[in-house]
Design a protein around this motif. Structure first.
Motif, PDB file in Angstrom:
ATOM      1  N   TYR A 189       0.831  -1.205   0.000  1.00  0.00           N
ATOM      2  CA  TYR A 189       0.000   0.000   0.000  1.00  0.00           C
ATOM      3  C   TYR A 189       0.867   1.257   0.000  1.00  0.00           C
ATOM      4  N   GLN A 190       2.016   1.187   0.697  1.00  0.00           N
ATOM      5  CA  GLN A 190       2.901   2.342   0.752  1.00  0.00           C
ATOM      6  C   GLN A 190       3.673   2.543  -0.546  1.00  0.00           C
ATOM      7  N   LEU A 191       3.979   1.424  -1.213  1.00  0.00           N
ATOM      8  CA  LEU A 191       4.786   1.491  -2.422  1.00  0.00           C
ATOM      9  C   LEU A 191       3.974   1.838  -3.665  1.00  0.00           C
ATOM     10  N   TRP A 192       2.737   1.350  -3.682  1.00  0.00           N
ATOM     11  CA  TRP A 192       1.943   1.477  -4.899  1.00  0.00           C
ATOM     12  C   TRP A 192       1.111   2.752  -4.885  1.00  0.00           C
ATOM     13  N   ASP A 193       0.809   3.243  -6.051  1.00  0.00           N
ATOM     14  CA  ASP A 193       0.004   4.450  -6.208  1.00  0.00           C
ATOM     15  C   ASP A 193      -1.342   4.272  -5.515  1.00  0.00           C
ATOM     16  N   SER A 194      -1.634   5.104  -4.540  1.00  0.00           N
ATOM     17  CA  SER A 194      -2.892   4.959  -3.781  1.00  0.00           C
ATOM     18  C   SER A 194      -4.118   5.087  -4.657  1.00  0.00           C
ATOM     19  N   ALA A 195      -4.012   5.851  -5.734  1.00  0.00           N
ATOM     20  CA  ALA A 195      -5.158   6.002  -6.637  1.00  0.00           C
ATOM     21  C   ALA A 195      -5.503   4.675  -7.292  1.00  0.00           C
ATOM     22  N   ASP A 196      -4.485   3.850  -7.559  1.00  0.00           N
ATOM     23  CA  ASP A 196      -4.732   2.549  -8.162  1.00  0.00           C
ATOM     24  C   ASP A 196      -5.210   1.532  -7.132  1.00  0.00           C
ATOM     25  N   ALA A 218      -9.644   1.743  -5.008  1.00  0.00           N
ATOM     26  CA  ALA A 218     -10.920   1.198  -5.463  1.00  0.00           C
ATOM     27  C   ALA A 218     -11.069  -0.275  -5.156  1.00  0.00           C
ATOM     28  N   GLY A 219      -9.974  -1.026  -5.224  1.00  0.00           N
ATOM     29  CA  GLY A 219     -10.082  -2.465  -5.040  1.00  0.00           C
ATOM     30  C   GLY A 219      -9.423  -2.962  -3.780  1.00  0.00           C
ATOM     31  N   LEU A 220      -9.252  -2.094  -2.806  1.00  0.00           N
ATOM     32  CA  LEU A 220      -8.475  -2.456  -1.634  1.00  0.00           C
ATOM     33  C   LEU A 220      -9.065  -3.628  -0.870  1.00  0.00           C
ATOM     34  N   HIS A 221     -10.403  -3.670  -0.748  1.00  0.00           N
ATOM     35  CA  HIS A 221     -11.016  -4.738   0.040  1.00  0.00           C
ATOM     36  C   HIS A 221     -12.012  -5.579  -0.742  1.00  0.00           C
ATOM     37  N   ASN A 222     -12.469  -5.107  -1.877  1.00  0.00           N
ATOM     38  CA  ASN A 222     -13.572  -5.778  -2.536  1.00  0.00           C
ATOM     39  C   ASN A 222     -13.246  -6.391  -3.893  1.00  0.00           C
ATOM     40  N   GLU A 223     -12.131  -6.026  -4.486  1.00  0.00           N
ATOM     41  CA  GLU A 223     -11.821  -6.523  -5.811  1.00  0.00           C
ATOM     42  C   GLU A 223     -10.379  -7.003  -5.881  1.00  0.00           C
ATOM     43  N   ASN A 224     -10.046  -7.652  -6.981  1.00  0.00           N
ATOM     44  CA  ASN A 224      -8.668  -8.056  -7.205  1.00  0.00           C
ATOM     45  C   ASN A 224      -7.759  -6.838  -7.300  1.00  0.00           C
ATOM     46  N   LEU A 225      -6.556  -6.968  -6.804  1.00  0.00           N
ATOM     47  CA  LEU A 225      -5.587  -5.919  -7.013  1.00  0.00           C
ATOM     48  C   LEU A 225      -5.281  -5.811  -8.505  1.00  0.00           C
ATOM     49  N   PRO A 226      -4.935  -4.619  -8.963  1.00  0.00           N
ATOM     50  CA  PRO A 226      -4.726  -4.425 -10.394  1.00  0.00           C
ATOM     51  C   PRO A 226      -3.619  -5.314 -10.944  1.00  0.00           C
ATOM     52  N   GLN A 227      -3.818  -5.814 -12.158  1.00  0.00           N
ATOM     53  CA  GLN A 227      -2.802  -6.636 -12.803  1.00  0.00           C
ATOM     54  C   GLN A 227      -1.506  -5.856 -12.971  1.00  0.00           C
ATOM     55  N   SER A 228      -1.619  -4.537 -13.062  1.00  0.00           N
ATOM     56  CA  SER A 228      -0.419  -3.717 -13.207  1.00  0.00           C
ATOM     57  C   SER A 228       0.497  -3.856 -11.995  1.00  0.00           C
ATOM     58  N   LEU A 229      -0.101  -4.102 -10.792  1.00  0.00           N
ATOM     59  CA  LEU A 229       0.700  -4.322  -9.600  1.00  0.00           C
ATOM     60  C   LEU A 229       1.427  -5.656  -9.689  1.00  0.00           C
ATOM     61  N   VAL A 230       0.703  -6.679 -10.116  1.00  0.00           N
ATOM     62  CA  VAL A 230       1.312  -7.997 -10.270  1.00  0.00           C
ATOM     63  C   VAL A 230       2.448  -7.924 -11.289  1.00  0.00           C
ATOM     64  N   ASP A 231       2.202  -7.222 -12.395  1.00  0.00           N
ATOM     65  CA  ASP A 231       3.231  -7.082 -13.432  1.00  0.00           C
ATOM     66  C   ASP A 231       4.441  -6.318 -12.899  1.00  0.00           C
ATOM     67  N   ALA A 232       4.182  -5.281 -12.083  1.00  0.00           N
ATOM     68  CA  ALA A 232       5.278  -4.483 -11.540  1.00  0.00           C
ATOM     69  C   ALA A 232       6.159  -5.318 -10.618  1.00  0.00           C
ATOM     70  N   LEU A 233       5.532  -6.139  -9.771  1.00  0.00           N
ATOM     71  CA  LEU A 233       6.297  -7.018  -8.895  1.00  0.00           C
ATOM     72  C   LEU A 233       7.149  -7.984  -9.709  1.00  0.00           C
ATOM     73  N   THR A 234       6.530  -8.554 -10.737  1.00  0.00           N
ATOM     74  CA  THR A 234       7.235  -9.522 -11.572  1.00  0.00           C
ATOM     75  C   THR A 234       8.403  -8.866 -12.301  1.00  0.00           C
ATOM     76  N   GLU A 235       8.169  -7.675 -12.838  1.00  0.00           N
ATOM     77  CA  GLU A 235       9.232  -6.954 -13.526  1.00  0.00           C
ATOM     78  C   GLU A 235      10.389  -6.653 -12.566  1.00  0.00           C
ATOM     79  N   SER A 236      10.044  -6.253 -11.345  1.00  0.00           N
ATOM     80  CA  SER A 236      11.063  -5.895 -10.361  1.00  0.00           C
ATOM     81  C   SER A 236      11.921  -7.099  -9.983  1.00  0.00           C
ATOM     82  N   TYR A 237      11.271  -8.220  -9.692  1.00  0.00           N
ATOM     83  CA  TYR A 237      12.002  -9.419  -9.313  1.00  0.00           C
ATOM     84  C   TYR A 237      12.809  -9.963 -10.486  1.00  0.00           C
TER      85      TYR A 237
END
Length: 304
Positions: A92-99, A102-121
């Motif tokens: 939550y601290q690392l990722w853009d709060s605007a992204d 909306a989905g913090l508790h009710n929806e899947n986290l954005p695929q862009s976050l998953v992609d960002a983690l994968t790119e970083s690793y």
């Protein structure tokens, strides 16, 4: 309140893309002309054919000269992996709060976050692999990293053309040391077109070379964006065990083997709140890798 899920698994072309970026994203294996074998299921033999002294004087008899020698090097990719865990609070601290909002508790986290983690690793893994392909020692003990194959340096130290006295590369001596290493290159290698050869050096050595040229009034050694010595590309890399090491050889003599089709390959991002209840995300990445030099006796390994 619904539980979010960020479990994601890459497959097909997406999986291949990240695995390949992980392996070839480093400086050495991104070098043009390196022999990349991408479908090594278990083991692949690199056939080596040496022909010499085959011409003899004519006679009525058939007399074979026995001038052909067949040998082999072996690529046998071993399993490597990344297992990492990151707390949701850190996400939550690392990722853009605007992204995230909306989905913090009710929806899947954005695929862009998953992609960002994968790119970083993937980027970090490429840097560690860069070091491993040169410095790995499969017989080493007490290491904190995966050393399941021997790197280029161990092979060259044992079977390559070695030289140097362990001197420190400086602005004043860098050209002399490069010339000493170049003088050790076998004639059969020098006979090849210059664009088929490569000189691996550290970033420090390349900087010393540039500074030396500057002291002589030469603005740069870079032609078309590529630093050269006698027309041979000088490739600066981070994987060498010593900044003063110089390696010269044919590009296609350096091999890397992996298997993009392996069932072992895997990239997953898993929401642990759906399994253990921990407030964290786990990242899993698996691949196979090995490196080899087909003809180490044709490669100069010079420790200045």
């Amino acid at each position: 309140m619904a539980t979010i899920s960020v479990t994601s698994t890459y497959c097909g072309d997406a999986l291949k893309k990240y695995i390949l970026a992980c392996i070839l994203g480093g400086e050495t294996l991104s070098t043009a002309g390196i022999s990349v074998q991408t479908n090594v299921k278990y083991k692949r033999k690199i056939k080596k054919l040496a022909v010499g002294n085959i011409v003899a004087c004519g006679s009525c008899d058939f007399t074979p000269t026995s001038g052909v020698t067949i040998s082999e090097a072996v690529l046998e990719p071993c399993e490597m992996k990344i297992n990492e865990e990151i707390c949701f609070e850190d996400l939550y601290q690392l990722w853009d709060s605007a992204d995230m909002a909306a989905g913090l508790h009710n929806e899947n986290l954005p695929q862009s976050l998953v992609d960002a983690l994968t790119e970083s690793y993937t980027k970090e893994a490429a840097q560690e692999i860069e070091k491993a392909i040169w410095q790995n020692d499969s017989t080493a003990t007490g290491t904190t990293y995966c050393a399941c194959f021997d790197g280029y340096e161990k092979v060259l130290a044992a079977y390559g053309i070695t030289g140097g006295t362990g001197a420190t590369v400086t602005v004043s001596n860098v050209v002399t040391l490069l010339n000493e290493a170049y003088a050790l290159v076998p004639a059969c290698v020098l006979a090849k077109p210059k664009n088929e050869l490569v000189i691996f050096v550290s970033h420090k050595t390349l900087a010393m070379y540039e500074m030396n040229l500057a002291t002589q009034g030469v603005n740069t050694s870079i032609q078309a964006g590529v630093p050269t010595l006698y027309g041979i590309e000088m490739k600066a890399i981070s994987g060498l065990s010593d900044d003063d090491i110089i390696v010269i050889g044919a590009r296609d003599n350096f091999y890397v083997g992996t298997d993009l089709e392996s069932d072992f390959n895997e990239i997953k991002t898993i929401d642990m709140r759906n399994t253990t209840g921990d407030e964290s995300v786990r990242f899993i990445m698996k691949w196979k890798l090995d490196v080899a030099i087909a003809y180490p006796e044709e490669v100069v390994y010079y420790n200045a």
